[in-house]
Write a protein that holds these residues in place. Structure first.
Motif, PDB file in Angstrom:
ATOM      1  N   GLY A 108      36.177  33.451  40.520  1.00  0.00           N
ATOM      2  CA  GLY A 108      36.644  32.121  40.887  1.00  0.00           C
ATOM      3  C   GLY A 108      37.390  32.073  42.215  1.00  0.00           C
ATOM      4  O   GLY A 108      37.857  31.013  42.621  1.00  0.00           O
ATOM      5  N   GLU A 109      37.496  33.195  42.901  1.00  0.00           N
ATOM      6  CA  GLU A 109      38.243  33.290  44.155  1.00  0.00           C
ATOM      7  C   GLU A 109      37.273  33.426  45.324  1.00  0.00           C
ATOM      8  O   GLU A 109      36.256  34.100  45.210  1.00  0.00           O
ATOM      9  CB  GLU A 109      39.145  34.523  44.071  1.00  0.00           C
ATOM     10  CG  GLU A 109      40.057  34.759  45.234  1.00  0.00           C
ATOM     11  CD  GLU A 109      40.939  35.980  45.021  1.00  0.00           C
ATOM     12  OE1 GLU A 109      42.128  35.894  45.360  1.00  0.00           O
ATOM     13  OE2 GLU A 109      40.439  37.018  44.531  1.00  0.00           O
ATOM     14  N   THR A 110      37.558  32.799  46.436  1.00  0.00           N
ATOM     15  CA  THR A 110      36.718  32.994  47.619  1.00  0.00           C
ATOM     16  C   THR A 110      37.056  34.342  48.240  1.00  0.00           C
ATOM     17  O   THR A 110      38.151  34.887  48.047  1.00  0.00           O
ATOM     18  CB  THR A 110      36.943  31.892  48.675  1.00  0.00           C
ATOM     19  OG1 THR A 110      38.275  32.013  49.203  1.00  0.00           O
ATOM     20  CG2 THR A 110      36.734  30.493  48.093  1.00  0.00           C
ATOM     21  N   VAL A 111      36.122  34.869  49.004  1.00  0.00           N
ATOM     22  CA  VAL A 111      36.346  36.146  49.687  1.00  0.00           C
ATOM     23  C   VAL A 111      37.513  36.006  50.672  1.00  0.00           C
ATOM     24  O   VAL A 111      38.358  36.895  50.783  1.00  0.00           O
ATOM     25  CB  VAL A 111      35.051  36.615  50.400  1.00  0.00           C
ATOM     26  CG1 VAL A 111      35.313  37.823  51.271  1.00  0.00           C
ATOM     27  CG2 VAL A 111      33.970  36.918  49.373  1.00  0.00           C
ATOM     28  N   GLU A 112      37.575  34.867  51.353  1.00  0.00           N
ATOM     29  CA  GLU A 112      38.649  34.644  52.335  1.00  0.00           C
ATOM     30  C   GLU A 112      40.025  34.613  51.654  1.00  0.00           C
ATOM     31  O   GLU A 112      40.989  35.196  52.171  1.00  0.00           O
ATOM     32  CB  GLU A 112      38.411  33.341  53.103  1.00  0.00           C
ATOM     33  CG  GLU A 112      37.150  33.349  53.941  1.00  0.00           C
ATOM     34  CD  GLU A 112      35.860  33.113  53.140  1.00  0.00           C
ATOM     35  OE1 GLU A 112      34.778  33.376  53.687  1.00  0.00           O
ATOM     36  OE2 GLU A 112      35.926  32.683  51.959  1.00  0.00           O
ATOM     37  N   ASN A 113      40.125  33.950  50.516  1.00  0.00           N
ATOM     38  CA  ASN A 113      41.399  33.938  49.784  1.00  0.00           C
ATOM     39  C   ASN A 113      41.721  35.317  49.234  1.00  0.00           C
ATOM     40  O   ASN A 113      42.885  35.727  49.209  1.00  0.00           O
ATOM     41  CB  ASN A 113      41.376  32.904  48.658  1.00  0.00           C
ATOM     42  CG  ASN A 113      41.473  31.489  49.177  1.00  0.00           C
ATOM     43  OD1 ASN A 113      41.896  31.248  50.305  1.00  0.00           O
ATOM     44  ND2 ASN A 113      41.060  30.531  48.365  1.00  0.00           N
TER      45      ASN A 113
END
Length: 176
Positions: A76-81
């Motif tokens: 559920g997390e973006t790579v950037e985050n």
């Protein structure tokens, strides 16, 4: 009518039985196991406008060795985050000028499991402090990179980074 329906249902089940029996004798297929998505950041540390070096960590958990800081992307997390979160957890640095550098996906890059690493480039204007699973965090000058002590495929990642830094722009996204 009911007898005819029962008769055809009976024949259908008799015909279906060999198909079911054949499928039951096949070995079970392995469940789909996707690779683990990870992220790293080659962090260039600056003192005002003066380049000091890049951040490396000494891993506090096996496999031991020196490495580019990074970690797993959570569901559920973006790579950037994820890369921003991992850098705060592992080296206590806020990233500036974050950009994606390259993806490393060789199944043998980590002997523990198949992982896909999204490598980034970033800048920081403070010194790192070890946290999470980093035993130490430090800045190393490019000429002092401890090549033989690097874990995983991080020597390849840093060679690609140096090629890119020395003007080989194609090194940032190698053609498949």
């Amino acid at each position: 009518m009911k007898q005819t329906y029962t008769k055809y249902l009976f024949y259908f089940l008799i015909l279906l039985t060999p198909v079911v029996a054949v499928e039951a004798n096949e070995p079970p297929k392995a469940a789909h196991k996707p690779p683990i998505l990870t992220t790293t950041a080659i962090i260039e540390v600056y003192n005002q406008d003066q380049f000091q070096g890049i951040v490396l960590i000494e891993r506090g958990k096996a496999p031991f060795g020196k490495a580019i800081p990074g970690g797993k992307v959570e569901y559920g997390e973006t790579v950037e985050n994820a890369v921003r979160r991992e850098m705060m957890e592992e080296v206590n640095l806020e990233l500036k000028d974050l950009r994606q550098f390259h993806v490393y996906s060789d199944p043998s890059r980590d002997f523990r499991h198949h992982s896909v690493e999204v490598a980034h480039l970033a800048k920081a204007f403070n010194l790192p402090a070890a946290g999470d699973d980093a035993a130490k965090a430090f800045v190393v000058k490019l000429e002092d990179i401890p090549w033989k002590e690097l874990a995983f495929d991080h020597a390849q990642v840093l060679h690609d980074y140096l090629d890119y830094r020395n003007g080989n722009a194609s090194a940032s996204m190698i053609k498949p």
